[in-house]
Design an enzyme around this catalytic site. Structure first.
Site, short mmCIF file in Angstrom:
data_model
loop_
_atom_site.label_atom_id
_atom_site.label_comp_id
_atom_site.label_asym_id
_atom_site.label_seq_id
_atom_site.Cartn_x
_atom_site.Cartn_y
_atom_site.Cartn_z
N SER A 13 54.18 -11.96 13.72
CA SER A 13 55.62 -11.71 13.94
C SER A 13 56.23 -12.76 14.87
O SER A 13 57.41 -13.11 14.72
CB SER A 13 55.86 -10.29 14.45
N ARG A 91 41.57 -16.45 19.81
CA ARG A 91 40.31 -17.17 19.99
C ARG A 91 40.50 -18.13 21.16
O ARG A 91 41.52 -18.81 21.25
CB ARG A 91 39.99 -17.94 18.70
N HIS A 109 51.95 -14.43 25.85
CA HIS A 109 51.08 -13.35 26.29
C HIS A 109 51.93 -12.13 26.63
O HIS A 109 52.96 -12.26 27.30
CB HIS A 109 50.28 -13.79 27.52
N GLU A 174 59.31 -10.96 23.27
CA GLU A 174 58.47 -12.10 22.90
C GLU A 174 59.19 -12.97 21.88
O GLU A 174 59.17 -14.20 21.95
CB GLU A 174 57.14 -11.62 22.29
C1 GAR Z 1 51.59 -10.66 20.53
O1 GAR Z 1 51.93 -9.49 21.23
C2 GAR Z 1 51.08 -11.73 21.46
O2 GAR Z 1 51.76 -11.75 22.70
C3 GAR Z 1 49.65 -11.32 21.63
O3 GAR Z 1 49.23 -10.96 20.34
C4 GAR Z 1 50.36 -10.42 19.63
C5 GAR Z 1 50.48 -11.13 18.30
O4 GAR Z 1 51.48 -10.54 17.51
N1 GAR Z 1 48.84 -12.38 22.15
C6 GAR Z 1 47.88 -12.20 23.06
O5 GAR Z 1 47.55 -11.12 23.49
C7 GAR Z 1 47.20 -13.49 23.52
N2 GAR Z 1 46.42 -13.26 24.69
P1 GAR Z 1 52.06 -11.31 16.26
O6 GAR Z 1 50.85 -11.73 15.41
O7 GAR Z 1 52.91 -10.31 15.56
O8 GAR Z 1 52.84 -12.48 16.76
#
Ligand code: GAR
Length: 206
Positions: A13, A91, A109, A174
């Site tokens: 997203s 990763r 993050h 985000e």
């Molecule tokens: C998001 O909330 C991002 O901040 C987090 O994974 C999610 C991905 O959502 N990332 C982490 O936790 C990195 N340490 P998305 O695939 O819908 O963008």
């Protein structure tokens, strides 16, 4: 025209929000040239294909970290990317990879770093009982969730929240924060003094 490469592992997203803002001109003078996933089942890869973007799966399972990173870096370099955006890329990157793109890798993050690095940051914050949390876009360095901070957005934790509603409100922020951070680093001058980032100022118009 500046070029962006996206690395993701899942839903995508954040990538989709960036793609939308590139298409609408909210992120001007830029295009996404490659979307790479380390997992074949990542929803973000489907989205990339639907949007007509080049999408590549480079499986990481069972590979030595740096060997995998070398394949990813080669694909990014083939496309001459100016900026690498980690968008839910679950990763760890090798120090070797980070050195290939100095101050050119961003990560998002879902907490106000340095609070709650690592996995499931929203759940960590909820369980800890903080009253304010949010998200952070930062440069990637050789430590986990650690490099200089470019943009943070804070939201209150409501008494009525559960982990799901809190994570959803963080995710909304985000989607705004990532594009702001890209605009701050991609087409403008910025300085980093110690850990402090100084950009030229940016607000998305919508
Ligand atoms: C998001 O909330 C991002 O901040 C987090 O994974 C999610 C991905 O959502 N990332 C982490 O936790 C990195 N340490 P998305 O695939 O819908 O963008």
């Amino acid at each position: 025209m500046k070029t962006i490469g996206i690395l993701l592992s899942g839903r995508g997203s954040n990538f989709e929000a960036i793609a939308k803002n590139v298409a609408s001109g909210e992120i001007p003078n830029a295009r996404i040239v490659i979307v790479i996933s380390n997992r074949a089942d990542a929803g973000g890869i489907e989205t990339a294909r639907r949007l007509g973007l080049e999408a590549l799966v480079i499986p990481s399972k069972g590979k030595v970290r740096e060997d995998h990173d070398r394949e990813v870096a080669a694909a990014l370099q083939r496309h001459n990317v100016d900026l690498v955006c980690l968008a839910g890329y679950m990763r760890l990157l090798s120090p070797w990879f980070v050195r290939q793109f100095p101050h050119r890798i961003l990560n998002i993050h879902p907490s106000l770093l340095p609070a709650f690095p690592g996995l499931e940051a929203q759940e960590q914050a909820f369980a800890y009982g903080v009253k304010v949390t949010g998200c952070t876009v930062h440069f990637v360095d050789e430590e986990l969730d650690h490099g200089p901070i470019i943009v943070q957005k804070a939201i209150p934790v409501l008494d009525t929240d559960d982990e799901k509603s809190l994570a959803a409100r963080i995710l909304e922020q985000e989607h705004i924060a990532y594009s702001e951070a890209i605009n701050l680093v991609l087409n403008r001058e910025f300085r980093i003094v110690g850990r402090r980032f100084f950009g030229a100022g940016n607000e998305l118009t919508k």
